[in-house]
Scaffold this active site. Structure first.
Site, mmCIF file in Angstrom:
data_model
loop_
_atom_site.group_PDB
_atom_site.id
_atom_site.type_symbol
_atom_site.label_atom_id
_atom_site.label_comp_id
_atom_site.label_asym_id
_atom_site.label_seq_id
_atom_site.Cartn_x
_atom_site.Cartn_y
_atom_site.Cartn_z
ATOM 1 N N GLU A 140 0.088 0.379 2.220
ATOM 2 C CA GLU A 140 -0.395 1.467 1.362
ATOM 3 C C GLU A 140 -1.719 1.954 1.914
ATOM 4 O OE1 GLU A 140 -0.453 0.786 -2.896
ATOM 5 O OE2 GLU A 140 1.463 -0.293 -2.809
ATOM 6 N N GLU A 169 0.553 -6.562 -4.256
ATOM 7 C CA GLU A 169 -0.783 -6.793 -4.839
ATOM 8 C C GLU A 169 -0.754 -7.946 -5.851
ATOM 9 O OE1 GLU A 169 -2.605 -3.080 -6.126
ATOM 10 O OE2 GLU A 169 -2.608 -2.320 -4.091
HETATM 11 O O1 AHR Z 1 0.131 3.729 -4.795
HETATM 12 C C1 AHR Z 1 -0.286 3.560 -6.118
HETATM 13 C C2 AHR Z 1 -0.600 2.110 -6.458
HETATM 14 O O2 AHR Z 1 -1.704 1.684 -5.727
HETATM 15 C C3 AHR Z 1 0.464 1.101 -6.119
HETATM 16 O O3 AHR Z 1 1.453 1.017 -7.093
HETATM 17 C C4 AHR Z 1 -0.312 -0.176 -6.043
HETATM 18 O O4 AHR Z 1 0.254 -1.092 -5.153
HETATM 19 C C5 AHR Z 1 -1.695 0.279 -5.600
HETATM 20 O O5 AHR Z 1 -2.691 -0.259 -6.371
#
Ligand code: AHR
Length: 546
Positions: free
Chosen positions: A342, A206
């Protein structure tokens, strides 16, 4: 080790909150809906990469500490500090890969702090997650040992946000180099002679947010720089994954594709400066609350909220297709992979728990969110090569919950288990014939039937979801292009959509689904309200001309 928190106060076992009970219970009374679908068993689609069933473990709350790692002195059965009940449960899923150490944590992590004698490792502050002190007792050797126990491929995320190119270059040398190089020597001094195999290498996380607050073009340059010096050592070939967009930020993907330029799809070439990245990721969470501070309870929700969650979850397919379309314009041969590293639900933390630890319960609703994600993944398996649920243990849409020495298999776990036959199988087209049932979800209409299918070793696996909170669904599946024998169906559901499992009560469980019949090539099954089912059968496809 992180300090134990107040997680004991987690949600009660199964009773729905009063507000939800009235609308969600009473499911049995609603009349059955109907849907017709066609499955072509002789029209193979793309292979469903097993890495679409991947996982994610961040130094966040009790994912690593207490989830995977209890330390050698723990009374919880462990091997060299790694808890064995968790390993056994994940091996049963054929877990293909594990992403680590973050997430946002990855861009604050300095790998040298996590190697060498544990008592000498420096501590650090985990500024993103609870502002707790991290003692680095779980580091590179512990993670690689975990992957070996799991039989999972490591996906290591390098620190691009606050680390250096040299730091990343030395980490991959430490991990994968066999000879007498400086980093290989350091690894040996720390007790590991042989190099490990590391197939997946993330270039930050991110970068538009916690990973450095960069614009797409600035990050693309940096990703090429880090990728260039993340070398292939010996037989280890890195699949470098550039950190990608949030949700539907297709512009980010476009800039990364443009920056691949002459490197587009180039295989990794060790030591000649032509390494860059081979895949682009994006993140998408199922978040439905009106504001970030009101994401809603994981267990206390009414039917409207449930349908809005399902609508949001189904939206992942549009977003995958959006990124894939951009990539197609630059890479029609699909040499660059798309990675959703994710995904999952994100609700308010359980009352009384540390807000920075992201601990939430997991209900039938979460299971159905997972089921519709997998259907979308299967349909886009030509471009989507990997996906990682956030996160494996004790954080967000966890497949496992631990508390002391207890282990709970969540409803989401069961979807991974029931679907594991799709891993490395060939996808098959499954299309709805006529109108599909639907429900109102806010201002929009939610289609409440979701399905996908694949074939492997002469067996067909069909996944079917009835997202309707109240009504059963009669599915008639017309199987074309082959014979069907010995169908067997299983179903995952419970009395209400907010049901969830705890250490003392497991109302959300898998059972055989008896209401399945086969007649003249048509499989009929009655799915209970809010349920996920799988049907397996043997098939012989007809030869051309039959
Ligand atoms: O999964 C939790 C968080 O969500 C991670 O650290 C980040 O990459 C995302 O914003």
């Amino acid at each position: 080790m992180l300090i134990d928190d107040e997680r004991a106060a987690a949600a009660p076992a199964t009773a729905p909150p009063a507000a939800a009970a009235a609308s969600v219970l009473g499911a049995a009374a609603a009349p059955a809906q109907r849907v017709q679908a066609v499955l072509d068993v002789d029209l193979p689609g793309p292979r469903i990469n097993r890495h679409l069933y991947g996982h994610f473990a961040e130094h966040l709350g009790h994912c690593v500490y207490g989830g995977f790692w209890v330390g050698e002195d723990s009374e919880v059965p462990n091997e060299a500090g790694i808890r064995l009940d968790v390993v056994e449960a994940l091996r049963a899923l054929d877990i293909p890969n594990l992403r680590w150490p973050g997430g946002c944590f990855a861009d604050t992590y300095h790998w040298r702090d996590g190697v060498g004698p544990r008592e000498q490792r420096p501590t650090m502050v985990n500024s993103h997650w609870g502002d707790v002190v991290e003692d680095n007792s779980f580091g590179t050797h512990e993670f690689m040992a975990l992957c070996e126990l799991l039989g999972a491929a490591p996906y290591v995320s390098a620190n691009v946000g606050s680390g250096t190119v040299r730091e990343a270059a030395e980490w991959i040398e430490y991990l994968t180099r066999a000879d007498d190089s400086p980093m290989a020597r350091l690894r040996r001094a720390n007790g590991r002679d042989e190099p490990w195999s590391v197939p997946f290498w993330g270039l930050g996380n991110e970068p538009w947010g916690c990973g450095g607050g960069m614009g797409a073009a600035a990050y693309a340059e940096l990703a090429r720089q880090f990728g260039t010096y993340s070398l292939d050592h010996g037989d280890n070939h890195l699949y470098r994954i550039a950190a990608g967009a949030a949700d539907a930020d297709y512009r980010w993907t476009e800039v990364l594709m443009q920056n691949l330029g002459r490197y587009l799809g180039a295989g990794p070439v060790s030591g000649h400066g032509t390494n860059t990245y081979q895949a682009i990721s994006f993140h998408h969470y199922t978040i439905t609350g009106p504001t970030w501070d009101e994401k809603g309870s994981a267990t206390g929700f009414d039917t409207d909220e449930y349908y809005r969650t399902m609508l949001k979850a189904r939206g992942v397919e549009r977003i995958i297709a959006g990124h894939a379309n951009v990539m197609d314009a630059y890479d029609p041969d699909k040499r660059v992979g798309l990675v959703l590293d994710e995904w999952g639900t994100w609700f308010d933390v359980e009352p009384g728990t540390n807000p920075g630890f992201l601990f939430q319960q997991n209900t039938v609703r979460d299971a159905l969110v997972a089921a519709v994600h997998f259907d979308a993944f299967h349909r886009h398996a030509d471009r989507l090569v990997m996906a990682n649920i956030a996160q494996t243990v004790n954080v967000l849409q966890a497949v496992l919950l631990t508390d002391g020495d207890t282990l709970v298999l969540t409803p989401t776990y069961h979807v991974f288990a029931m679907n594991k036959g799709h891993q490395d199988a060939t996808s098959l087209p499954l299309t709805v014939r006529g109108a599909a049932p639907s429900r109102r979800a806010g201002e929009e209409e939610l289609t409440t039937f979701s399905a996908s299918a694949s074939t492997k070793d002469g067996q067909v696996l069909v996944s079917l979801s009835n997202l309707d909170a109240e009504a059963p669904l009669e599915v008639a599946l017309h199987v074309r292009g082959g014979t069907v024998t010995a169908p067997h169906a299983r179903v995952l559901t419970a009395d209400h959509v907010s049901a969830h499992n705890t250490a003392t009560s497991t109302p959300v469980a898998v059972r055989d689904l008896d209401e399945v019949h086969l007649r003249d090539g048509v499989l009929t099954a009655t799915l209970p309200a809010h349920s996920f089912a799988t049907v397996t059968f043997a098939t012989v496809t007809f030869a051309t001309g039959d």
